[in-house]
Scaffold this motif. Structure first.
Motif, PDB file in Angstrom:
ATOM      1  N   ILE A  88       0.908  -1.220  -0.265  1.00 26.88           N
ATOM      2  CA  ILE A  88       0.128  -0.043  -0.095  1.00 26.88           C
ATOM      3  C   ILE A  88       1.069   1.493  -0.283  1.00 26.88           C
ATOM      4  CG2 ILE A  88      -1.933   1.394   1.871  1.00 26.88           C
ATOM      5  CD1 ILE A  88      -3.042  -1.264   2.424  1.00 26.88           C
ATOM      6  N   GLY A  89       2.009   1.479   0.027  1.00 24.81           N
ATOM      7  CA  GLY A  89       3.038   2.221   0.769  1.00 24.81           C
ATOM      8  C   GLY A  89       3.422   2.576  -0.532  1.00 24.81           C
ATOM      9  N   SER A  90       4.015   1.089  -1.718  1.00 28.35           N
ATOM     10  CA  SER A  90       4.554   1.243  -2.972  1.00 28.35           C
ATOM     11  C   SER A  90       3.475   2.494  -3.382  1.00 28.35           C
ATOM     12  CB  SER A  90       4.869   0.734  -2.757  1.00 28.35           C
ATOM     13  OG  SER A  90       6.333   0.135  -2.417  1.00 28.35           O
ATOM     14  N   LEU A  91       2.166   2.084  -3.673  1.00 29.97           N
ATOM     15  CA  LEU A  91       1.475   2.074  -4.581  1.00 29.97           C
ATOM     16  C   LEU A  91       1.276   3.601  -3.961  1.00 29.97           C
ATOM     17  CD1 LEU A  91      -2.092   0.710  -4.425  1.00 29.97           C
ATOM     18  CD2 LEU A  91      -2.053   2.780  -4.549  1.00 29.97           C
ATOM     19  N   LEU A  92       1.008   3.818  -2.635  1.00 34.36           N
ATOM     20  CA  LEU A  92       0.421   6.150  -2.699  1.00 34.36           C
ATOM     21  C   LEU A  92       2.094   6.418  -2.902  1.00 34.36           C
ATOM     22  CD1 LEU A  92      -1.691   5.753   0.839  1.00 34.36           C
ATOM     23  CD2 LEU A  92      -2.065   6.257  -1.649  1.00 34.36           C
ATOM     24  N   LEU A  93       2.958   5.901  -3.180  1.00 35.33           N
ATOM     25  CA  LEU A  93       4.778   6.631  -3.304  1.00 35.33           C
ATOM     26  C   LEU A  93       4.157   6.824  -4.215  1.00 35.33           C
ATOM     27  CD1 LEU A  93       6.735   5.760  -0.274  1.00 35.33           C
ATOM     28  CD2 LEU A  93       5.998   8.059  -1.330  1.00 35.33           C
ATOM     29  N   GLY A  94       3.427   5.897  -5.123  1.00 40.96           N
ATOM     30  CA  GLY A  94       4.084   5.402  -6.804  1.00 40.96           C
ATOM     31  C   GLY A  94       3.048   6.585  -7.286  1.00 40.96           C
ATOM     32  N   ASN A  95       2.032   6.844  -6.793  1.00 44.52           N
ATOM     33  CA  ASN A  95       0.794   7.588  -7.332  1.00 44.52           C
ATOM     34  C   ASN A  95       1.178   9.586  -6.662  1.00 44.52           C
ATOM     35  OD1 ASN A  95      -0.912   6.310  -8.918  1.00 44.52           O
ATOM     36  ND2 ASN A  95      -2.023   5.995  -6.556  1.00 44.52           N
ATOM     37  N   LEU A  96       1.872   9.438  -5.549  1.00 48.25           N
ATOM     38  CA  LEU A  96       2.458  10.354  -5.176  1.00 48.25           C
ATOM     39  C   LEU A  96       3.695  11.457  -6.540  1.00 48.25           C
ATOM     40  CD1 LEU A  96       3.044  10.330  -1.466  1.00 48.25           C
ATOM     41  CD2 LEU A  96       1.375  12.279  -2.863  1.00 48.25           C
ATOM     42  N   LEU A  97       4.752  10.372  -6.752  1.00 42.05           N
ATOM     43  CA  LEU A  97       5.748  10.764  -7.223  1.00 42.05           C
ATOM     44  C   LEU A  97       5.100  10.926  -9.168  1.00 42.05           C
ATOM     45  CD1 LEU A  97       8.374  11.129  -7.523  1.00 42.05           C
ATOM     46  CD2 LEU A  97       8.462   8.769  -8.964  1.00 42.05           C
ATOM     47  N   SER A  98       3.403  10.083  -9.279  1.00 40.49           N
ATOM     48  CA  SER A  98       3.209  10.389 -10.321  1.00 40.49           C
ATOM     49  C   SER A  98       2.544  12.271 -10.898  1.00 40.49           C
ATOM     50  CB  SER A  98       2.116   9.928 -10.676  1.00 40.49           C
ATOM     51  OG  SER A  98       2.455   8.921 -11.479  1.00 40.49           O
ATOM     52  N   LEU A  99       1.901  12.147  -9.551  1.00 40.73           N
ATOM     53  CA  LEU A  99       1.647  13.858  -9.020  1.00 40.73           C
ATOM     54  C   LEU A  99       1.988  14.489  -9.017  1.00 40.73           C
ATOM     55  CD1 LEU A  99      -1.848  15.487  -8.213  1.00 40.73           C
ATOM     56  CD2 LEU A  99      -0.624  14.270  -6.165  1.00 40.73           C
ATOM     57  N   TYR A 100       3.582  14.007  -8.005  1.00 41.47           N
ATOM     58  CA  TYR A 100       4.664  15.655  -8.417  1.00 41.47           C
ATOM     59  C   TYR A 100       5.381  15.661 -10.146  1.00 41.47           C
ATOM     60  CZ  TYR A 100      10.074  17.110  -7.931  1.00 41.47           C
ATOM     61  OH  TYR A 100      10.794  17.871  -7.895  1.00 41.47           O
ATOM     62  N   PHE A 101       5.618  14.611 -11.072  1.00 45.76           N
ATOM     63  CA  PHE A 101       5.896  15.693 -12.294  1.00 45.76           C
ATOM     64  C   PHE A 101       4.758  15.697 -13.387  1.00 45.76           C
ATOM     65  CE2 PHE A 101       9.169  12.639 -10.734  1.00 45.76           C
ATOM     66  CZ  PHE A 101      10.215  12.577 -11.744  1.00 45.76           C
ATOM     67  N   HIS A 102       3.561  15.606 -12.986  1.00 40.93           N
ATOM     68  CA  HIS A 102       2.039  15.540 -13.823  1.00 40.93           C
ATOM     69  C   HIS A 102       1.496  16.903 -12.754  1.00 40.93           C
ATOM     70  CE1 HIS A 102       3.630  12.852 -16.727  1.00 40.93           C
ATOM     71  NE2 HIS A 102       3.140  11.627 -15.910  1.00 40.93           N
ATOM     72  N   LYS A 103       1.939  17.515 -12.047  1.00 44.11           N
ATOM     73  CA  LYS A 103       0.788  18.121 -11.208  1.00 44.11           C
ATOM     74  C   LYS A 103       0.275  19.479 -12.027  1.00 44.11           C
ATOM     75  CE  LYS A 103       5.137  20.767  -9.346  1.00 44.11           C
ATOM     76  NZ  LYS A 103       5.819  19.883  -9.658  1.00 44.11           N
ATOM     77  N   GLU A 104       1.415  20.005 -13.339  1.00 39.89           N
ATOM     78  CA  GLU A 104       0.245  21.137 -14.120  1.00 39.89           C
ATOM     79  C   GLU A 104      -0.312  20.189 -15.330  1.00 39.89           C
ATOM     80  OE1 GLU A 104       0.954  24.005 -13.529  1.00 39.89           O
ATOM     81  OE2 GLU A 104       2.189  23.396 -11.316  1.00 39.89           O
ATOM     82  N   GLU A 105      -0.115  19.144 -15.845  1.00 40.60           N
ATOM     83  CA  GLU A 105      -1.296  18.793 -16.592  1.00 40.60           C
ATOM     84  C   GLU A 105      -2.620  17.907 -16.164  1.00 40.60           C
ATOM     85  OE1 GLU A 105       1.033  15.958 -18.658  1.00 40.60           O
ATOM     86  OE2 GLU A 105       2.931  16.543 -17.110  1.00 40.60           O
ATOM     87  N   HIS A 106      -3.624  18.810 -15.773  1.00 40.47           N
ATOM     88  CA  HIS A 106      -4.682  18.587 -15.213  1.00 40.47           C
ATOM     89  C   HIS A 106      -5.528  17.722 -15.642  1.00 40.47           C
ATOM     90  CE1 HIS A 106      -5.229  21.934 -12.257  1.00 40.47           C
ATOM     91  NE2 HIS A 106      -4.208  21.436 -12.278  1.00 40.47           N
ATOM     92  N   HIS A 107      -5.378  17.061 -17.191  1.00 39.23           N
ATOM     93  CA  HIS A 107      -5.639  16.051 -17.724  1.00 39.23           C
ATOM     94  C   HIS A 107      -5.458  14.655 -17.674  1.00 39.23           C
ATOM     95  CE1 HIS A 107      -2.400  16.362 -20.594  1.00 39.23           C
ATOM     96  NE2 HIS A 107      -2.629  15.834 -20.421  1.00 39.23           N
ATOM     97  N   TYR A 108      -4.152  14.922 -16.874  1.00 37.56           N
ATOM     98  CA  TYR A 108      -3.259  13.174 -17.005  1.00 37.56           C
ATOM     99  C   TYR A 108      -4.117  12.394 -15.838  1.00 37.56           C
ATOM    100  CZ  TYR A 108       0.280  10.520 -16.410  1.00 37.56           C
ATOM    101  OH  TYR A 108       0.991   9.021 -16.393  1.00 37.56           O
ATOM    102  N   SER A 109      -4.039  10.659 -16.670  1.00 34.18           N
ATOM    103  CA  SER A 109      -4.874  10.552 -16.267  1.00 34.18           C
ATOM    104  C   SER A 109      -3.748   8.604 -15.791  1.00 34.18           C
ATOM    105  CB  SER A 109      -6.982   9.993 -16.726  1.00 34.18           C
ATOM    106  OG  SER A 109      -6.647  11.070 -16.704  1.00 34.18           O
ATOM    107  N   ALA A 110      -4.672   7.605 -15.052  1.00 32.21           N
ATOM    108  CA  ALA A 110      -3.255   6.660 -15.415  1.00 32.21           C
ATOM    109  C   ALA A 110      -4.491   5.554 -14.302  1.00 32.21           C
ATOM    110  CB  ALA A 110      -1.976   6.630 -14.317  1.00 32.21           C
ATOM    111  N   VAL A 111      -4.214   4.730 -14.271  1.00 28.74           N
ATOM    112  CA  VAL A 111      -4.578   3.566 -13.167  1.00 28.74           C
ATOM    113  C   VAL A 111      -3.553   2.054 -13.833  1.00 28.74           C
ATOM    114  CG1 VAL A 111      -6.756   3.800 -14.229  1.00 28.74           C
ATOM    115  CG2 VAL A 111      -6.521   2.291 -15.581  1.00 28.74           C
ATOM    116  N   GLY A 112      -3.587   1.384 -11.926  1.00 26.70           N
ATOM    117  CA  GLY A 112      -2.459   0.313 -12.071  1.00 26.70           C
ATOM    118  C   GLY A 112      -2.080   0.222 -10.763  1.00 26.70           C
ATOM    119  N   ALA A 113      -1.903  -1.420 -10.802  1.00 26.36           N
ATOM    120  CA  ALA A 113      -1.609  -1.764  -9.767  1.00 26.36           C
ATOM    121  C   ALA A 113       0.208  -1.433  -9.592  1.00 26.36           C
ATOM    122  CB  ALA A 113      -1.769  -3.269  -9.254  1.00 26.36           C
TER     123      ALA A 113
END
Length: 216
Positions: A88-113
């Motif tokens: 669960i920690g890795s799931l959340l940190l993976g998404n946090l890094l995505s949020l950090y790298f794409h924070k200006e791209e409001h259309h950016y979407s993703a799914v997956g484990a």
């Protein structure tokens, strides 16, 4: 090889049930996928729920098969509860890094484990670095730590060049999660595998240097 413990069964079942619900219910999929704009507006549940949705059955199968292969090592060394913390920690940190790298791209979407699974993969590599892996395109076994370092370097390349429709940043963030959380939960690794800890840290340091220099 993987062993169907109750924890693995629960995690795979949760991924399968939620993913199949998403396959057949577009509004459900849209409501719980990772989306920068929605998360910025306050829908933080997507940071967690998106890790149980998948694009299709092959995406689901590949992630769950990878989890099945590596989960046993983590379960043997850390036990059920700590395995879930890593996942669960890795799931959340993976998404946090995505949020950090794409924070200006409001259309950016993703799914997956993938972020959660990469966390388990890297936890397993730290815990048992000398295990050998057989990859489809390489006919000989390679040490797990070589795969680990190589995959992170490829992820940096993928992030820099936007290679494929793949969330390389979520993979990398998940790997960082698995790396850091495992070291917190198993500090004895600093005595046993210090060289391996240092080697696996190199691509992580490289990523943040490149980010600091605006090269990625």
């Amino acid at each position: 090889m993987g062993n169907l413990s109750i924890v693995i069964i629960v995690v795979i079942a949760a991924n399968a049930l939620i993913s199949f619900k998403g396959f057949s219910d577009f509004s459900f999929f849209e409501k719980y996928k990772f989306n920068i704009g929605a998360i910025v507006r306050g829908e933080k549940i997507r940071m967690f729920s998106s890790g149980f949705l998948h694009v299709d059955t092959s995406h689901l199968f590949f992630n769950m098969f990878s989890l099945f292969i590596f989960a046993d090592v983590v379960l043997v060394f850390l036990g059920n509860f700590k395995f879930l913390i890593v996942y669960i920690g890795s799931l959340l940190l993976g998404n946090l890094l995505s949020l950090y790298f794409h924070k200006e791209e409001h259309h950016y979407s993703a799914v997956g484990a993938s972020g959660a699974v990469m966390g388990i993969v890297y936890a397993a590599i730290l815990l048992q670095p000398n295990m050998s892996l057989y990859l489809f395109f390489i006919p000989i076994p390679i040490p797990a730590y070589i795969f680990g370092i190589g995959y992170l370097l490829y992820s940096i390349y993928g992030m820099k060049n936007r290679v494929g429709n793949i969330g390389h940043d979520a993979h990398f963030g998940g790997a960082i999660g698995g790396y850091v959380i495992t070291l917190i939960l198993a500090p004895w690794l600093f005595e046993k595998n210090l060289l391996m800890i240092g080697l696996l840290a190199l691509p992580i340091i490289l990523l943040f240097i490149l980010k600091k220099l605006n090269k990625i």
